[in-house]
Design a protein around this motif. Structure first.
Motif, PDB file in Angstrom:
ATOM      1  N   ALA A 275      16.173   3.113  -5.194  1.00 17.67           N
ATOM      2  CA  ALA A 275      15.939   4.530  -4.921  1.00 17.67           C
ATOM      3  C   ALA A 275      14.504   4.932  -5.228  1.00 17.67           C
ATOM      4  CB  ALA A 275      16.914   5.384  -5.731  1.00 17.67           C
ATOM      5  N   GLN A 276      13.950   4.370  -6.297  1.00 18.53           N
ATOM      6  CA  GLN A 276      12.561   4.667  -6.661  1.00 18.53           C
ATOM      7  C   GLN A 276      11.582   4.091  -5.644  1.00 18.53           C
ATOM      8  OE1 GLN A 276      10.839   6.110  -9.774  1.00 18.53           O
ATOM      9  NE2 GLN A 276      12.703   7.304  -9.465  1.00 18.53           N
ATOM     10  N   MET A 277      11.923   2.966  -5.069  1.00 15.16           N
ATOM     11  CA  MET A 277      11.042   2.326  -4.101  1.00 15.16           C
ATOM     12  C   MET A 277      11.120   2.958  -2.727  1.00 15.16           C
ATOM     13  SD  MET A 277      11.366  -1.749  -5.044  1.00 15.16           S
ATOM     14  CE  MET A 277      10.366  -2.239  -3.632  1.00 15.16           C
TER      15      MET A 277
ATOM     16  N   CYS B 131      11.493  -0.792 -13.353  1.00 13.16           N
ATOM     17  CA  CYS B 131      10.692  -0.138 -12.306  1.00 13.16           C
ATOM     18  C   CYS B 131       9.200  -0.295 -12.582  1.00 13.16           C
ATOM     19  CB  CYS B 131      11.059   1.337 -12.208  1.00 13.16           C
ATOM     20  SG  CYS B 131      12.697   1.639 -11.480  1.00 13.16           S
ATOM     21  N   THR B 132       8.818  -0.172 -13.842  1.00  8.66           N
ATOM     22  CA  THR B 132       7.413  -0.342 -14.198  1.00  8.66           C
ATOM     23  C   THR B 132       6.933  -1.749 -13.866  1.00  8.66           C
ATOM     24  OG1 THR B 132       7.573   1.292 -15.990  1.00  8.66           O
ATOM     25  CG2 THR B 132       5.723  -0.254 -16.065  1.00  8.66           C
TER      26      THR B 132
ATOM     27  N   LYS C 138       2.356  -3.964  -6.726  1.00  8.42           N
ATOM     28  CA  LYS C 138       1.282  -2.991  -6.501  1.00  8.42           C
ATOM     29  C   LYS C 138       1.754  -1.854  -5.584  1.00  8.42           C
ATOM     30  CE  LYS C 138      -1.460  -5.589  -8.884  1.00  8.42           C
ATOM     31  NZ  LYS C 138      -1.824  -5.210 -10.273  1.00  8.42           N
ATOM     32  N   ILE C 139       2.931  -1.326  -5.895  1.00  8.13           N
ATOM     33  CA  ILE C 139       3.523  -0.291  -5.063  1.00  8.13           C
ATOM     34  C   ILE C 139       2.929   1.073  -5.401  1.00  8.13           C
ATOM     35  CG2 ILE C 139       5.672   0.856  -4.401  1.00  8.13           C
ATOM     36  CD1 ILE C 139       7.122  -1.709  -5.269  1.00  8.13           C
ATOM     37  N   ASP C 140       2.461   1.764  -4.378  1.00  7.05           N
ATOM     38  CA  ASP C 140       1.943   3.123  -4.515  1.00  7.05           C
ATOM     39  C   ASP C 140       2.696   3.992  -3.516  1.00  7.05           C
ATOM     40  OD1 ASP C 140       0.608   5.514  -4.575  1.00  7.05           O
ATOM     41  OD2 ASP C 140      -1.389   4.623  -4.705  1.00  7.05           O
ATOM     42  N   VAL C 141       3.674   4.734  -4.003  1.00 11.69           N
ATOM     43  CA  VAL C 141       4.541   5.524  -3.131  1.00 11.69           C
ATOM     44  C   VAL C 141       3.743   6.547  -2.335  1.00 11.69           C
ATOM     45  CG1 VAL C 141       6.454   7.149  -3.043  1.00 11.69           C
ATOM     46  CG2 VAL C 141       6.549   5.216  -4.601  1.00 11.69           C
TER      47      VAL C 141
END
Length: 220
Positions: A48-50, A188-189, A196-199
């Motif tokens: 869900a966070q991704m 998640c962190t 290197k995920i930047d929403v």
């Protein structure tokens, strides 16, 4: 790695659902019913966070359907189409679908804070679903002997269904909430740093790509 690639998204989400199913087998049974699983909701919070709320809800529903199939024996304790529908939705499909709302905080820059708040929201919403099920369907299965710390007023016939559902479902959901909040913050962190995920940047790139596509169509 492009985490928004459709193939990666599907495979990753499927793996997280499978991991949640496996983790759900590691649990602590409670004396008065219910059980605490060991971080089983955390992989779903990560999805869900991704990928956001809609995809998170869909992933949670898939997990809920699997759990429902695994817990078919629970339907033998109730009778009537209405009861079956409430159990199927409030204890499984809708309840686990609520985990998708963990993605509502995904835009918060601090990933640990975003995941923690999202996990807390998801757990509270899931608890409310189980509470409704407890009040409407499972009220007939109140304690033979209630815990001694519950007051007599709360055990009166008009209050008993709410008391039973509150303590029964809260008894395992509160520890589950704590485990999920801490587990989600850590996982998640780690994952967001690793990939290197930047929403916010992902959304900007997607908007730019769509704008360019529209310009191309206009030129044609």
């Amino acid at each position: 790695m492009k985490v928004n690639n459709k193939s990666f998204k599907l495979v990753f989400s499927a793996l997280m659902v499978a991991l949640s199913v496996v983790l759900s087998f590691f649990k602590i049974e409670f004396l008065y019913g219910g059980s605490i699983t060991i971080f089983s909701m955390v992989p779903l919070v990560l999805v869900a966070q991704m990928y956001g709320v809609p995809w998170g809800i869909l992933t949670g529903i898939v997990y809920g359907l699997i759990q429902m199939v695994m817990g078919l024996k629970n339907f033998s304790y109730v009778t009537g189409i209405e009861s079956y529908a409430i159990v199927a939705s409030m204890d499984y499909i809708v309840a686990f679908g609520m985990i998708g709302f963990a993605g509502i905080t995904r835009k918060i820059k601090n990933r640990a804070v975003a995941a923690s708040l999202g996990a807390m929201i998801a757990c509270i919403l899931r608890f409310l679903c189980h509470f409704i099920s407890g009040v409407t369907v499972w009220k007939a299965f109140s304690w033979d002997e209630a815990p001694s710390f519950i007051s007599e007023r709360m055990l009166q016939p008009d209050m008993l269904p709410y008391t039973y559902s509150l303590f029964y479902n809260g008894g395992y959901m509160f520890p589950e909430l704590i485990l999920t909040v801490f587990g989600s913050a850590i996982l998640c962190t780690i994952v967001f740093e690793a990939f290197k995920i930047d929403v916010s940047q992902t959304k900007k790139l997607q908007a730019t790509a769509e704008a360019n596509l529209e310009d191309t169509k206009t030129e044609d």
